[in-house]
Motif scaffolding. Sequence first.
Motif, PDB file in Angstrom:
ATOM      1  N   THR A 204     134.143  91.330 -15.650  1.00  0.00           N
ATOM      2  CA  THR A 204     134.262  92.491 -14.789  1.00  0.00           C
ATOM      3  C   THR A 204     135.706  92.947 -14.810  1.00  0.00           C
ATOM      4  N   SER A 205     135.925  94.231 -15.001  1.00  0.00           N
ATOM      5  CA  SER A 205     137.262  94.812 -14.894  1.00  0.00           C
ATOM      6  C   SER A 205     137.235  95.836 -13.768  1.00  0.00           C
ATOM      7  N   ARG A 206     138.312  96.561 -13.612  1.00  0.00           N
ATOM      8  CA  ARG A 206     138.316  97.603 -12.597  1.00  0.00           C
ATOM      9  C   ARG A 206     137.350  98.732 -12.958  1.00  0.00           C
ATOM     10  N   ASP A 207     137.075  98.911 -14.251  1.00  0.00           N
ATOM     11  CA  ASP A 207     136.311 100.070 -14.700  1.00  0.00           C
ATOM     12  C   ASP A 207     134.935  99.762 -15.255  1.00  0.00           C
ATOM     13  N   VAL A 208     134.691  98.550 -15.716  1.00  0.00           N
ATOM     14  CA  VAL A 208     133.410  98.234 -16.348  1.00  0.00           C
ATOM     15  C   VAL A 208     132.979  96.827 -15.967  1.00  0.00           C
ATOM     16  N   THR A 209     131.674  96.586 -16.161  1.00  0.00           N
ATOM     17  CA  THR A 209     131.124  95.238 -16.154  1.00  0.00           C
ATOM     18  C   THR A 209     130.364  95.086 -17.463  1.00  0.00           C
ATOM     19  N   ALA A 210     130.567  93.968 -18.156  1.00  0.00           N
ATOM     20  CA  ALA A 210     129.962  93.817 -19.478  1.00  0.00           C
ATOM     21  C   ALA A 210     129.387  92.423 -19.652  1.00  0.00           C
ATOM     22  N   TYR A 211     128.305  92.359 -20.414  1.00  0.00           N
ATOM     23  CA  TYR A 211     127.602  91.106 -20.707  1.00  0.00           C
ATOM     24  C   TYR A 211     127.455  91.015 -22.223  1.00  0.00           C
ATOM     25  N   TYR A 212     127.697  89.831 -22.783  1.00  0.00           N
ATOM     26  CA  TYR A 212     127.649  89.757 -24.245  1.00  0.00           C
ATOM     27  C   TYR A 212     127.121  88.416 -24.722  1.00  0.00           C
ATOM     28  N   GLN A 213     126.603  88.451 -25.959  1.00  0.00           N
ATOM     29  CA  GLN A 213     126.145  87.255 -26.670  1.00  0.00           C
ATOM     30  C   GLN A 213     126.560  87.371 -28.136  1.00  0.00           C
ATOM     31  N   GLN A 214     126.844  86.235 -28.740  1.00  0.00           N
ATOM     32  CA  GLN A 214     127.099  86.147 -30.177  1.00  0.00           C
ATOM     33  C   GLN A 214     126.217  85.037 -30.733  1.00  0.00           C
ATOM     34  N   VAL A 215     125.380  85.383 -31.705  1.00  0.00           N
ATOM     35  CA  VAL A 215     124.416  84.428 -32.244  1.00  0.00           C
ATOM     36  C   VAL A 215     124.247  84.661 -33.742  1.00  0.00           C
TER      37      VAL A 215
END
Length: 459
Positions: A120-131
């Motif tokens: 979470t940043s001030r401007d975005v929330t992000a979810y990620y995976q690397q597979v």
Amino acid sequence: MPEMTRRTTLCAAAALAAATPAARATAQTATPAAAPEAPLFGAKIWKLGNGLTVAYVENRRAPVIAQYLYYSAGAGEDPAGRSGVAHFLEHMMFKGSPHVPSGVLSRRVAREGGNDNAFTSRDVTAYYQQVEASRLPMIMQMEADRFAAALIPADELESERSVVLEERRQRTDSNPRARFQEAFRAALWGPQTWPGRPIIGWADEIRAITRDDLVGFHQHFYAPQNATLVISGAVPEDQVRALVEEHYGPVPTRAVRHRDRAAPPTAAHEPRLVTREPQAREALLLRAWMAPSLTTPRAEMSLPLEVLAHLLGGGQGSRLHAALVETGLAVSAGASYDSEAYGVTEFMVYAVPRRGVAPERLEEAANAAIGGLLQDGPTEAEVARSIRQLSAGSLMALDSFGAAPRMLGGVLAVGLPADVVEYWPSRIRGVTRDQVIAAGRAVMGEAANTTAWLLPEGA
């Protein structure tokens, strides 16, 4: 997890470029005549019928795939009196969805030899995976499931609140420098303004967050029209398009509460802050000026400010390094600026004095270096050197597998076009000395600012 942006990626790469002999030799050569420039990533970008923006970068250097899902809402969208909602929701998004029980997403990814996380940043929330690349359908199915209908279970709320509070204790409350930096932002902007509140939240407000707060944030902001999916890796584009349509196409649209941030303050909440800390082991000087970004009306100053930050405090060869480190007054000094913030941001300088150096002496020397730069401006050689090193940093950043989704996702999620990333080297090469001077004088010479000292007790 700390946010990873184009700015942090390029800063690290530019610092490496400045430190390597080969890069220094390259930086000393003349820039060749510009040819039509190819984009850094050549991302393919499209929208689904439900409004979801999708970007894909094919990368076949390894048989892996990365998926990043960005929401255009971060701590800056936290409700008044409820700082930390965006970050708390990030935690609760791992607590299950209709077809993926709590904790299963991460376990499945780990079982396949991959990794996943969120930030979470001030401007975005992000979810990620690397597979491994063939597992793309698996991670798409799980991510789309919680996108459409995260459970946010009430019976896991208090245990996760304890996790968040412990994270705050470990990262901030137990760290004198982190406490000081949090107080510094509050001093510049005000402790209850969206730029001045901590991303993790004030402790008392974290304790007050309810499940309704979390559900409301998800309903208001976690919608396809307010999200950006970025995928990079070794899968043909036609397969990616088909899989995206299959898994994300059915996510229903819903009413979105677009960003509605209050106007930022025009004066510093506290122009000067001095904090004495018994646990602090070394002093720290911070000074920051309120500054525009690429998303504000004065966007034309953003790229010149990036060049200014580098030539003022971008490591060896910078003005602050010469004035403070090479003279023996400081053990480190630098400057930072993020042009890709949503709304106003800061132009910041810092210095850590050498043991035995009086704070007043260091501050006076730092102000003299800044004043001299504003009065006379940088030399053409300084501007050219910074531009070459920043450009080299952008190319070196391409070696990172996660660079494309981090850099593209960050700009797309704040409403900037992909060209901000794709053609950044040519755009930064277009910055002139006069533009750097004008931007520096407008921000460092006129904008509201705060100067702050962290001092060991007794110093």
